[in-house]
Design an enzyme around this catalytic site. Structure first.
Site, PDB file in Angstrom:
ATOM      1  N   LYS A 116     -10.192  22.807  16.201  1.00 48.73           N
ATOM      2  CA  LYS A 116      -9.472  22.854  14.935  1.00 48.73           C
ATOM      3  C   LYS A 116      -9.159  24.277  14.480  1.00 48.73           C
ATOM      4  O   LYS A 116      -8.099  24.543  13.904  1.00 48.73           O
ATOM      5  CB  LYS A 116     -10.268  22.114  13.865  1.00 48.73           C
ATOM      6  CG  LYS A 116     -10.301  20.603  14.057  1.00 48.73           C
ATOM      7  CD  LYS A 116     -11.089  19.930  12.956  1.00 48.73           C
ATOM      8  CE  LYS A 116     -10.938  18.422  12.995  1.00 48.73           C
ATOM      9  NZ  LYS A 116     -11.360  17.818  14.246  1.00 48.73           N
ATOM     10  N   GLU A 200     -12.757  24.395   4.625  1.00 45.57           N
ATOM     11  CA  GLU A 200     -11.459  24.117   4.023  1.00 45.57           C
ATOM     12  C   GLU A 200     -11.622  23.830   2.535  1.00 45.57           C
ATOM     13  O   GLU A 200     -12.653  23.312   2.098  1.00 45.57           O
ATOM     14  CB  GLU A 200     -10.810  22.871   4.652  1.00 45.57           C
ATOM     15  CG  GLU A 200     -10.258  23.048   6.035  1.00 45.57           C
ATOM     16  CD  GLU A 200      -9.599  21.766   6.515  1.00 45.57           C
ATOM     17  OE1 GLU A 200      -9.755  20.730   5.842  1.00 45.57           O
ATOM     18  OE2 GLU A 200      -8.944  21.809   7.555  1.00 45.57           O
ATOM     19  N   HIS A 235     -14.052   8.052   6.165  1.00 42.61           N
ATOM     20  CA  HIS A 235     -13.137   8.810   7.018  1.00 42.61           C
ATOM     21  C   HIS A 235     -12.550   7.975   8.162  1.00 42.61           C
ATOM     22  O   HIS A 235     -11.924   8.521   9.064  1.00 42.61           O
ATOM     23  CB  HIS A 235     -13.815  10.056   7.593  1.00 42.61           C
ATOM     24  CG  HIS A 235     -14.373  10.969   6.543  1.00 42.61           C
ATOM     25  ND1 HIS A 235     -13.580  11.696   5.681  1.00 42.61           N
ATOM     26  CD2 HIS A 235     -15.652  11.262   6.199  1.00 42.61           C
ATOM     27  CE1 HIS A 235     -14.342  12.407   4.863  1.00 42.61           C
ATOM     28  NE2 HIS A 235     -15.601  12.156   5.144  1.00 42.61           N
ATOM     29  N   ARG A 297      -2.254  12.162  21.693  1.00 44.59           N
ATOM     30  CA  ARG A 297      -2.269  10.846  22.341  1.00 44.59           C
ATOM     31  C   ARG A 297      -1.501   9.862  21.476  1.00 44.59           C
ATOM     32  O   ARG A 297      -1.042  10.204  20.391  1.00 44.59           O
ATOM     33  CB  ARG A 297      -3.710  10.364  22.501  1.00 44.59           C
ATOM     34  CG  ARG A 297      -4.470  10.366  21.171  1.00 44.59           C
ATOM     35  CD  ARG A 297      -5.804   9.687  21.268  1.00 44.59           C
ATOM     36  NE  ARG A 297      -6.640   9.931  20.096  1.00 44.59           N
ATOM     37  CZ  ARG A 297      -6.543   9.310  18.931  1.00 44.59           C
ATOM     38  NH1 ARG A 297      -5.586   8.416  18.776  1.00 44.59           N
ATOM     39  NH2 ARG A 297      -7.354   9.583  17.929  1.00 44.59           N
TER      40      ARG A 297
END
Length: 617
Positions: A116, A200, A235, A297
């Site tokens: 990430k 973040e 999530h 994907r």
């Protein structure tokens, strides 16, 4: 064009790929574990190869066995589906090195987007907006805390190599940072072998917006518009839709153009998804949508994009992998109507969404709905793999119409004896706030009381059960005269049992529930029922100290012994199913009167495990 295709996956996505490949005249080869030998995808493929035992690590994740199966069957290409090895750059390279066609993203792109922090740095360089945060190499706890303090709370700690909600923690205050960081790092190290994290800014009204992109080997990249995946639980996505509610043309152009730039920045080929997080506190705005990550994907939710664009994305994958250009130019793609998808899971919302496994004696879906399922009636849900039974996909002219159709589809699901979240999905799709488009990732938590069924049969269910156990009116003169008998009560009542509990109910033939073999299906739920037993003494539960298995699974720990004194809240044993652990605790102070199981045994839902007697006072 590819002529033969090995599918390195299982279940629903394997069947999905087989369906398109067959339509294109491509020979398909399925691989399967021993426990999956009788699964529908195995039967539907032109050829099948067993590659190992039930654990994925011994079968679907064995790269050597997959490649050997491809060589043995003469496969020309390998499609990884999603999950398992679909985003494994080493496997992609091994497939290509073996002289086979890899129906997936280029290994370099998988690597570029797999971490990430590196992916966000690349996006910044490409002019793609990213969430404010810290992506640095310095992972010292003091440095990370200082960066979080500078960003401003709340913040999100995320594992660099994370995914699926693992290695992620929300921190609301500086004093909580150190503990959350340590927990996040432990989980990341265990799940990914990499404990590095990034920080973040946590978005207070987050919307999960993603854009479907596609690239070919001729340098073309297009988008197929956006999806909204904001309805999540822990999530994990629950309901997805396309397009995103509240998305205007200017914002759509901005976010979709950013997605195309992101794909071009890594020379992307094939199907991919650029995920964004949006601050939805004031509606969707172009300056409040930021890049989050890329999935290299095909996505689980790709059917909603297929529905609004009229395109078959698996066909696109196979054509691009064969070296053909993209089937459509950007100006040839448009949005028609609205689509929604709900994930039907084998889980019980009334017990905290614990997984449910076992035979599928009944598995029926309503007509007029696209159902992508990996199992059939008569099959089973095992504890070895993802518990998703099916995806319910609807398409309508408007969002309101799509929501209505989805709610109706979920209500019409009939599954037994495995428990499902169908009633939960129906309530979510019909909730006024959802229908109004008032969605963000906190929707389910905010409305949990209204969404999660109570676990108790409604009056309508009781009335339907009472009616179902009575003989037909033509065979029962008293029932035929119900409400009209002289000198009698105008309403008949019937003693029944529903889900093992006693009730007295008034029969109602007008109920919409469907009774099949002593099971009543209503509003997405299933209720076993029958006449009241003469010896019925009520169900066992915490009140009498009898603890029953809340889910089928394996007993992995029994820290107590028969005759032992235990305190209220003390751990008695631990069950495990589908990689989820559930501890059973003593309901009160007492003595272990009966211990019915030992470590290592498999139990079914409802099995008596242990009984606690209260100590004499």
């Amino acid at each position: 064009m590819i002529e033969s295709l090995l599918i390195a996956n299982r279940g629903e996505i394997a069947r999905r790929i087989i369906r398109t490949a067959r339509a294109m005249g491509i020979r398909t080869i399925a691989v399967h574990s021993d426990v999956d030998a009788a699964m529908p995808f195995v039967r539907e493929a032109d050829e099948a190869v067993c590659i190992g035992t039930a654990p994925a690590a011994d079968s679907y994740l064995r790269q050597d066995r997959l490649l050997e199966a491809a060589r043995a069957t003469g496969a020309q290409a390998i499609h990884p589906g999603y999950g398992f090895l679909s985003e494994n750059a080493e496997f992609a390279e091994a497939v290509i090195a073996a002289g086979l066609v890899w129906v997936g993203a280029p290994p370099a792109a998988i690597r570029a987007m797999g971490l990430k922090d590196a992916a966000k740095a690349r996006m910044i360089a490409a002019g793609v907006p990213v969430t404010p945060g810290y992506l640095g190499e310095d992972q010292a706890p003091d440095r990370l805390r200082a960066e979080a303090d500078a960003i401003g709370y709340p913040v999100l700690i995320k594992a660099v190599a994370g995914g699926g909600g693992k290695g992620m923690r929300q921190v609301d205050a500086s004093a909580d940072f150190a503990e959350a960081l340590a927990s996040c790092q432990r989980e990341a190290a265990a799940a990914f072998g990499d404990d590095r994290v990034l920080i973040e800014k946590y978005i207070l009204s987050p919307r999960h917006i993603e854009v479907q992109v596609f690239g070919d080997t001729h340098g073309q990249v297009v988008h197929l518009f956006e999806r909204d995946c904001s309805l999540q639980r822990r999530h994990q996505k629950v309901i997805e839709e396309a397009p995103a509610p509240g998305m205007d043309a200017v914002t759509r152009a901005a976010v979709c153009d950013a997605a195309v730039r992101a794909a071009k920045a890594v020379d992307y080929v094939g199907a991919g998804t650029i995920e964004f997080i949006a601050d939805g506190s004031e509606g969707l705005r172009a300056d409040r949508i930021w890049f989050m990550e890329m999935n290299t994907r095909l996505q689980v939710e790709h059917p909603v994009t297929e529905a609004i664009t009229g395109q078959d994305l698996v066909e696109w994958q196979l054509r691009v992998a064969s070296g053909q250009p993209l089937p459509k130019r950007q100006d040839e793609l448009s949005i028609t109507g609205w689509a929604m998808e709900a994930r039907l899971y084998a889980e019980n919302p009334t017990t905290g969404f614990l997984p449910s496994t076992g035979p599928l004696d009944r598995l029926r879906f309503p007509d007029g709905v696209r159902v992508d399922s990996g199992v059939d009636e008569g099959g089973a849900v095992t504890p070895y793999y993802d518990p998703m039974i099916a995806k319910l996909i609807v398409h309508g002219p408007t969002r309101t119409d799509a929501a209505r159709r989805l709610a109706g589809a979920a209500r019409g699901v009939q599954v037994w004896p495995v428990r499902t979240n169908a009633a939960f999905l129906a309530r979510a799709a019909a909730h006024p706030a959802f229908v109004a488009g008032d969605v963000d990732t906190g929707f389910i938590a905010r409305h949990a009381d209204a969404l999660i069924p109570s676990g108790q049969p409604s009056a309508a269910v009781l009335s339907a059960a009472a009616a179902a156990i009575l003989p037909p009116a033509g065979d029962d003169p008293w029932r035929a005269l119900r409400g009209f008998r002289a000198n009698a009560a105008p309403v008949m009542t019937v003693a029944i049992e529903v889900a093992g509990q006693p009730y007295v109910a008034t029969p109602d033939d007008r109920a919409t529930a469907i009774a099949v073999d002593q099971v009543l299906f209503a509003e997405g739920e299933a209720w076993p029922f029958g006449p009241r037993r003469a010896d019925h003494a009520g169900g066992a539960g915490d009140g009498d100290g009898a603890l029953l298995a809340p889910m089928p699974g394996r007993v992995i720990a029994v820290p107590v012994a028969a005759g032992q004194r235990v305190a209220r809240g003390e751990r008695l044993l631990v069950l495990e199913a589908m990689k989820m652990e559930q501890a059973l605790l003593a309901p009160f102070d007492g003595v272990v009167a009966e211990l019915k199981v030992e470590e290592g045994v498999q139990v079914t839902e409802g099995t008596l495990l242990v009984r606690i007697d209260r100590e004499d006072t």
